[in-house]
Design a protein around this motif. Structure first.
Motif, PDB file in Angstrom:
ATOM      1  N   GLY A  58       0.708  -1.198  -0.080  1.00  0.00           N
ATOM      2  CA  GLY A  58       0.106  -0.137   0.073  1.00  0.00           C
ATOM      3  C   GLY A  58       0.918   1.142   0.028  1.00  0.00           C
ATOM      4  N   GLY A  59       1.970   1.411  -0.431  1.00  0.00           N
ATOM      5  CA  GLY A  59       2.869   2.462  -0.782  1.00  0.00           C
ATOM      6  C   GLY A  59       3.401   2.832   0.698  1.00  0.00           C
ATOM      7  N   GLY A  60       3.635   1.913   1.389  1.00  0.00           N
ATOM      8  CA  GLY A  60       4.249   2.049   2.916  1.00  0.00           C
ATOM      9  C   GLY A  60       3.134   2.084   3.897  1.00  0.00           C
ATOM     10  N   LEU A  61       1.679   2.210   3.320  1.00  0.00           N
ATOM     11  CA  LEU A  61       0.894   2.289   4.564  1.00  0.00           C
ATOM     12  C   LEU A  61       0.869   1.002   5.484  1.00  0.00           C
ATOM     13  CD1 LEU A  61      -2.123   3.537   2.367  1.00  0.00           C
ATOM     14  CD2 LEU A  61      -0.702   4.684   4.064  1.00  0.00           C
ATOM     15  N   ASP A  89      -0.612   2.408   9.007  1.00  0.00           N
ATOM     16  CA  ASP A  89      -0.885   3.758   8.858  1.00  0.00           C
ATOM     17  C   ASP A  89      -2.353   4.240   9.925  1.00  0.00           C
ATOM     18  OD1 ASP A  89      -1.882   6.578   7.269  1.00  0.00           O
ATOM     19  OD2 ASP A  89       0.571   6.334   7.429  1.00  0.00           O
ATOM     20  N   ASP A  90      -2.190   5.265  10.301  1.00  0.00           N
ATOM     21  CA  ASP A  90      -3.528   5.545  11.085  1.00  0.00           C
ATOM     22  C   ASP A  90      -4.591   6.109   9.970  1.00  0.00           C
ATOM     23  OD1 ASP A  90      -2.437   5.662  13.431  1.00  0.00           O
ATOM     24  OD2 ASP A  90      -2.083   7.558  13.708  1.00  0.00           O
ATOM     25  N   THR A  91      -4.250   6.239   8.758  1.00  0.00           N
ATOM     26  CA  THR A  91      -5.335   6.769   7.626  1.00  0.00           C
ATOM     27  C   THR A  91      -6.021   5.514   7.421  1.00  0.00           C
ATOM     28  OG1 THR A  91      -3.867   6.559   6.010  1.00  0.00           O
ATOM     29  CG2 THR A  91      -3.931   8.491   6.670  1.00  0.00           C
ATOM     30  N   LEU A  92      -5.713   4.249   7.494  1.00  0.00           N
ATOM     31  CA  LEU A  92      -6.202   3.016   7.182  1.00  0.00           C
ATOM     32  C   LEU A  92      -7.272   2.688   8.132  1.00  0.00           C
ATOM     33  CD1 LEU A  92      -3.424   1.223   5.544  1.00  0.00           C
ATOM     34  CD2 LEU A  92      -5.379   2.457   4.262  1.00  0.00           C
ATOM     35  N   LEU A  93      -7.118   3.230   9.380  1.00  0.00           N
ATOM     36  CA  LEU A  93      -8.014   2.563  10.565  1.00  0.00           C
ATOM     37  C   LEU A  93      -9.352   3.073  10.613  1.00  0.00           C
ATOM     38  CD1 LEU A  93      -5.192   2.741  13.230  1.00  0.00           C
ATOM     39  CD2 LEU A  93      -5.790   0.635  11.593  1.00  0.00           C
ATOM     40  N   LYS A  94     -10.310   2.909   9.446  1.00  0.00           N
ATOM     41  CA  LYS A  94     -11.467   3.284   9.446  1.00  0.00           C
ATOM     42  C   LYS A  94     -12.399   1.948   9.260  1.00  0.00           C
ATOM     43  CE  LYS A  94     -10.412   7.516   7.023  1.00  0.00           C
ATOM     44  NZ  LYS A  94     -10.495   7.898   5.431  1.00  0.00           N
ATOM     45  N   PRO A  95     -13.467   1.878   9.922  1.00  0.00           N
ATOM     46  CA  PRO A  95     -14.284   0.691   9.856  1.00  0.00           C
ATOM     47  C   PRO A  95     -14.600   0.353   8.377  1.00  0.00           C
ATOM     48  CG  PRO A  95     -15.168   2.136  11.509  1.00  0.00           C
ATOM     49  CD  PRO A  95     -14.082   2.788  10.812  1.00  0.00           C
ATOM     50  N   SER A  96     -15.033   0.982   7.366  1.00  0.00           N
ATOM     51  CA  SER A  96     -15.147   0.921   6.197  1.00  0.00           C
ATOM     52  C   SER A  96     -13.892   0.181   5.397  1.00  0.00           C
ATOM     53  CB  SER A  96     -15.737   1.949   5.364  1.00  0.00           C
ATOM     54  OG  SER A  96     -14.658   3.106   5.485  1.00  0.00           O
ATOM     55  N   VAL A 141      -1.545  -8.985   4.526  1.00  0.00           N
ATOM     56  CA  VAL A 141      -1.291 -10.203   3.871  1.00  0.00           C
ATOM     57  C   VAL A 141      -0.270  -9.932   3.106  1.00  0.00           C
ATOM     58  CG1 VAL A 141      -1.993 -12.051   2.334  1.00  0.00           C
ATOM     59  CG2 VAL A 141      -3.410 -11.468   4.517  1.00  0.00           C
ATOM     60  N   ALA A 142      -0.345  -8.950   2.024  1.00  0.00           N
ATOM     61  CA  ALA A 142       0.701  -8.388   1.133  1.00  0.00           C
ATOM     62  C   ALA A 142       1.994  -8.040   1.732  1.00  0.00           C
ATOM     63  CB  ALA A 142       0.285  -7.424   0.318  1.00  0.00           C
ATOM     64  N   ALA A 143       1.733  -7.323   2.696  1.00  0.00           N
ATOM     65  CA  ALA A 143       3.245  -6.974   3.383  1.00  0.00           C
ATOM     66  C   ALA A 143       3.884  -8.169   3.933  1.00  0.00           C
ATOM     67  CB  ALA A 143       2.920  -6.026   4.466  1.00  0.00           C
ATOM     68  N   HIS A 144       3.026  -9.107   4.506  1.00  0.00           N
ATOM     69  CA  HIS A 144       3.798 -10.176   4.914  1.00  0.00           C
ATOM     70  C   HIS A 144       4.329 -11.086   4.140  1.00  0.00           C
ATOM     71  CE1 HIS A 144       4.009 -14.444   6.468  1.00  0.00           C
ATOM     72  NE2 HIS A 144       4.207 -14.080   7.650  1.00  0.00           N
ATOM     73  N   ALA A 145       3.871 -11.209   2.829  1.00  0.00           N
ATOM     74  CA  ALA A 145       4.547 -11.999   1.836  1.00  0.00           C
ATOM     75  C   ALA A 145       5.439 -11.289   1.294  1.00  0.00           C
ATOM     76  CB  ALA A 145       3.309 -12.035   0.637  1.00  0.00           C
ATOM     77  N   ASP A 146       5.681  -9.861   1.143  1.00  0.00           N
ATOM     78  CA  ASP A 146       6.893  -9.272   0.683  1.00  0.00           C
ATOM     79  C   ASP A 146       7.963  -9.662   1.712  1.00  0.00           C
ATOM     80  OD1 ASP A 146       8.035  -7.459  -0.741  1.00  0.00           O
ATOM     81  OD2 ASP A 146       7.905  -5.870   0.716  1.00  0.00           O
ATOM     82  N   ALA A 147       7.725  -9.301   2.993  1.00  0.00           N
ATOM     83  CA  ALA A 147       8.704  -9.592   4.044  1.00  0.00           C
ATOM     84  C   ALA A 147       9.336 -11.079   3.810  1.00  0.00           C
ATOM     85  CB  ALA A 147       8.205  -9.548   5.457  1.00  0.00           C
ATOM     86  N   ARG A 148       8.243 -12.218   3.948  1.00  0.00           N
ATOM     87  CA  ARG A 148       8.659 -13.457   3.681  1.00  0.00           C
ATOM     88  C   ARG A 148       9.464 -13.605   2.396  1.00  0.00           C
ATOM     89  NH1 ARG A 148       7.788 -17.734   7.115  1.00  0.00           N
ATOM     90  NH2 ARG A 148       8.154 -19.653   5.696  1.00  0.00           N
TER      91      ARG A 148
END
Length: 99
Positions: free
Chosen positions: A35-38, A55-62, A72-79
């Motif tokens: 997510g571009g570092g999110l 990132d705080d901007t992602l913490l919305k219920p919607s 999941v995508a960040a975990h796959a990148d780190a893995r």
């Protein structure tokens, strides 16, 4: 017989290098992002998840599903990075042995 003894010595050296590498992998950390570092996921060199940053901007219920997918995508990148690192270390440890 000398070849066998030399091979046994190399095997003992390989075992010690492998043990040292395993200990080193416990200490190494890699980060994967999405997510571009999110979203950032931190893993040990062995692939154990050490932390997640969102990132705080992602913490919305919607946005819940998006955040879950980005984790999941960040975990796959780190893995992938951890696996690449491990392969490079294995090459350096096994280098020179007639395997």
């Amino acid at each position: 017989m000398a070849d066998f003894l030399g091979l046994m010595k190399q095997a003992t050296e390989l075992k010690s290098k492998m043990e040292a590498m395993q200990a080193e992998l416990d200490q190494i950390e890699v980060e994967g992002t999405s997510g571009g570092g999110l979203v950032t996921v931190k893993l040990s060199g062995k692939g154990e998840m050490k932390g997640v940053k969102v990132d705080d901007t992602l913490l919305k219920p919607s946005e819940k599903q998006i955040v879950e997918d980005l984790i999941v995508a960040a975990h796959a990148d780190a893995r992938r990075k951890a696996e690449t690192l491990m392969q490079e270390k294995m090459k350096s440890v096994a280098g020179g042995l007639p395997l």
